[in-house]
Design an enzyme around this catalytic site. Structure first.
Site, mmCIF file in Angstrom:
data_model
loop_
_atom_site.group_PDB
_atom_site.id
_atom_site.type_symbol
_atom_site.label_atom_id
_atom_site.label_comp_id
_atom_site.label_asym_id
_atom_site.label_seq_id
_atom_site.Cartn_x
_atom_site.Cartn_y
_atom_site.Cartn_z
ATOM 1 N N ARG A 1 -0.708 -5.363 12.012
ATOM 2 C CA ARG A 1 -1.845 -4.881 13.300
ATOM 3 C C ARG A 1 -1.763 -5.836 14.217
ATOM 4 O O ARG A 1 -2.410 -5.678 15.390
ATOM 5 C CB ARG A 1 -2.798 -4.365 12.583
ATOM 6 C CG ARG A 1 -2.540 -3.275 11.754
ATOM 7 C CD ARG A 1 -3.849 -2.272 11.525
ATOM 8 N NE ARG A 1 -3.342 -1.089 10.546
ATOM 9 C CZ ARG A 1 -4.190 -0.046 10.104
ATOM 10 N NH1 ARG A 1 -5.337 -0.435 10.083
ATOM 11 N NH2 ARG A 1 -3.516 1.035 9.457
ATOM 12 N N SER B 1 -11.974 -5.944 7.961
ATOM 13 C CA SER B 1 -12.711 -5.337 7.170
ATOM 14 C C SER B 1 -13.614 -6.186 6.434
ATOM 15 O O SER B 1 -13.075 -6.735 5.641
ATOM 16 C CB SER B 1 -12.031 -4.361 6.322
ATOM 17 O OG SER B 1 -12.952 -3.443 6.018
ATOM 18 N N GLU C 1 -8.280 -0.347 13.725
ATOM 19 C CA GLU C 1 -8.811 -1.202 12.706
ATOM 20 C C GLU C 1 -7.788 -2.361 12.320
ATOM 21 O O GLU C 1 -6.765 -2.143 11.898
ATOM 22 C CB GLU C 1 -9.166 -0.238 11.253
ATOM 23 C CG GLU C 1 -9.806 -1.104 10.357
ATOM 24 C CD GLU C 1 -10.016 -0.432 8.985
ATOM 25 O OE1 GLU C 1 -10.197 0.556 9.164
ATOM 26 O OE2 GLU C 1 -10.106 -0.949 7.797
ATOM 27 N N ARG D 1 0.748 -1.130 0.189
ATOM 28 C CA ARG D 1 -0.064 0.094 -0.017
ATOM 29 C C ARG D 1 0.803 1.384 0.144
ATOM 30 O O ARG D 1 1.710 1.420 0.990
ATOM 31 C CB ARG D 1 -0.745 -0.086 1.345
ATOM 32 C CG ARG D 1 -1.656 -1.218 1.287
ATOM 33 C CD ARG D 1 -3.123 -1.413 2.189
ATOM 34 N NE ARG D 1 -3.634 -2.517 2.001
ATOM 35 C CZ ARG D 1 -4.801 -2.935 2.564
ATOM 36 N NH1 ARG D 1 -5.323 -2.182 3.448
ATOM 37 N NH2 ARG D 1 -5.338 -4.038 2.277
ATOM 38 N N ARG E 1 0.970 1.848 10.234
ATOM 39 C CA ARG E 1 0.640 2.129 9.032
ATOM 40 C C ARG E 1 1.866 1.951 8.209
ATOM 41 O O ARG E 1 2.917 2.676 8.387
ATOM 42 C CB ARG E 1 0.182 3.608 9.057
ATOM 43 C CG ARG E 1 -0.456 3.956 7.484
ATOM 44 C CD ARG E 1 -0.968 5.335 7.433
ATOM 45 N NE ARG E 1 -2.220 5.455 8.360
ATOM 46 C CZ ARG E 1 -3.374 5.082 8.041
ATOM 47 N NH1 ARG E 1 -3.626 4.488 6.947
ATOM 48 N NH2 ARG E 1 -4.371 5.197 8.873
#
Length: 425
Positions: free
Chosen positions: A389, A351, A348, A259, A274
């Site tokens: 994460r 998802s 988060e 990403r 991140r």
RNA sequence: GGAGAGGUGGCGGAGUGGCCGAACGCGCUGGUUUCGAAAACCAGUAGGCCUUCACGGGUCUCGAGGGUUCAAAUCCCUCCCUCUCCGCCA
């Protein structure tokens, strides 16, 4: 992609959906173009029919008749070419606009503009009340020599990292546990390419719009690095007509995820939260176009991930993602946010999305029902475990006062049977 | 990277300018037969779009795009993909 027919039949519903998602699109233009399209196609088909007939006559005509017939045909040809060109123009413009129309969000999607407006619908576990000053995963990582962000940056720039020793092992352990638990649930294990064609990115709904978030190769190879295995897995059967009897198909795949995180400068700059690259185990379901079955799958894939977090003893909550925070393709999305002590909040980690036939239409992913009729499939997906994460959550939630970290029971087999990692600091 | 071969329906495989959305075989579906099944026989069996209440009719698609021609699966050009051999290589 929404069906053209739906947009033309219910433009207001489509507009309301886009509004709820805070996404702009030109529904009126599409409706107008479709009107012209029908007119052009009807005339075009008529002309083609005529010229086909004329062609057959020429084939049977005598040598004397032929030149006159051929000349007449050549004239017809001009009108036909002009119409064909217009028809093509219209189709292309419609296609482009269609790709920008968002899927219609479900009734149950809360309205709102940003993630602030997401609605918590469930909470599991209690954030731990530490009787010592808890350390962040960065502090723990540095102290144990597990995390090397400086060298990661030297190798690959900011937002890159190196895991070493037990944290590298722990990464494997979580991925393996996540993968195995999905296989045990009957999901078909898959190992897929992470480099995909542009069309695959378009097909899954990431393009157009998400180009800034994806790494792509240069013009020698028109390929992109995927941000999730959802892309190659959902697109696995693109351009196929599946047998209804073979559905549902449930897949689990582990992949590296890339990403670019463009536009996030200054946000979550520290640590593993991140990053540009991580490992992820992803679950994908492809099934028949049935609203109820889609809903049931959605609940099931959400439950699968919850079960994983529960077995790892990680407190989390589930939020119903609001319209403005929903992507273009989703009908509805539930995020799981796991407790992260250093953030003093939930972050988060998962998802879970359902798309109805939005992706399937773009991918031309279809199936044949018992009556032999062809329909577009429904698709869904959810994270099982995203490496970085999960590592944050594991290390921070299960840390001990002396700086060691307890290993939750399910990960011990892959951690050499150990229940604790790290020496006292 | 170099040399060659090839991409046709669910599969195999014909088709080298009009009679081809496509022979034939396999598979699949329905029927006849049978107590039932197998075999045999008969019939059906791609998708998109336009039109139609419907039956149906029209049109497009033979890897993709462009071109030649009154007419292209068939001829020409470009691209993509697959396979074989050589080279390089985890």
């Amino acid at each position: 992609m929404l069906p053209l027919k739906l947009i033309v039949a219910e433009p207001d519903r489509v507009k309301a959906g886009a509004l709820k998602k805070h996404i702009e699109c030109d529904v009126d233009r599409i409706v107008a173009l479709d009107g012209e399209r029908k007119d052009v196609v009807t005339r075009l088909d008529g002309l083609r029919a005529e010229s086909k007939q004329a062609g057959k006559k020429i084939a049977q005509a005598s040598a004397e008749e032929r030149p006159a017939l051929v000349a007449a045909q050549a004239e017809q040809k001009q009108a036909l070419k002009a119409l064909e060109a217009r028809s093509k123009e219209i189709d292309e413009e419609i296609r482009e606009l269609l790709l920008l129309v968002p899927n219609i969000p479900a009734e149950e999607v809360p309205s709102g503009a940003t993630d602030e407006d997401n609605v918590e619908i469930k909470r599991w576990g209690e954030p731990r009340d530490f009787d010592f000053e808890p350390r962040s995963h960065i502090e723990l990582g540095n102290a144990h020599g597990w995390l090397d962000i400086e060298r990661g940056a030297r190798l690959s720039g900011s937002r890159n990292y190196v895991l070493r020793g037990d944290l590298a092992l722990l990464e494997h352990a979580v991925m393996r546990f996540a993968f195995d638990s999905m296989v045990a649930r009957g999901f078909t294990p898959l190992s897929v390419p992470t480099l995909v064609r542009r069309e695959t990115m378009v097909g899954t709904g990431y393009f157009p719009g998400g180009e800034d978030q994806a790494y792509r190769c240069d013009e020698r190879d028109d390929l992109c690095l995927v941000g999730t295995a959802e892309v190659p897995v959902t697109a696995l059967h693109q351009d196929e007509i599946l047998e209804g009897a073979d559905l549902p198909m449930k897949f689990v795949a582990q992949s590296t995820c890339y990403r670019r995180e463009a536009g996030t400068y200054g946000k979550d700059t520290k640590g593993l939260y991140r990053v540009h690259q991580f490992q992820k185990v992803e679950q994908v379901v492809i099934d028949v176009a049935d609203e109820d079955r889609s809903l049931a799958h959605h609940e099931a894939i959400l439950g699968n991930s919850e079960a994983l977090l529960q077995s790892l003893q990680l407190p989390y909550r589930v939020v119903n993602v609001c319209g403005g925070d929903l992507g273009q393709p989703q009908v509805q999305k539930f995020d799981i946010e796991t407790w992260m002590p250093s953030r003093e909040s939930f972050g988060e980690t998962h998802s879970a999305s359902r798309f109805h036939d939005f992706q399937a239409r773009r991918l031309s992913l279809r199936y044949r029902d018992e009556q032999g009729k062809v329909h577009h499939c429904h698709t869904l997906n959810n994270t099982v475990a995203a490496s970085t994460r999960m590592l944050i959550a594991l290390v921070e939630n299960h840390q001990n006062a002396d700086g060691t970290v307890s290993v939750p029971e399910p990960l011990r087999p892959t951690m050499g049977g150990r229940s604790v990692i790290g020496d006292p600091i």
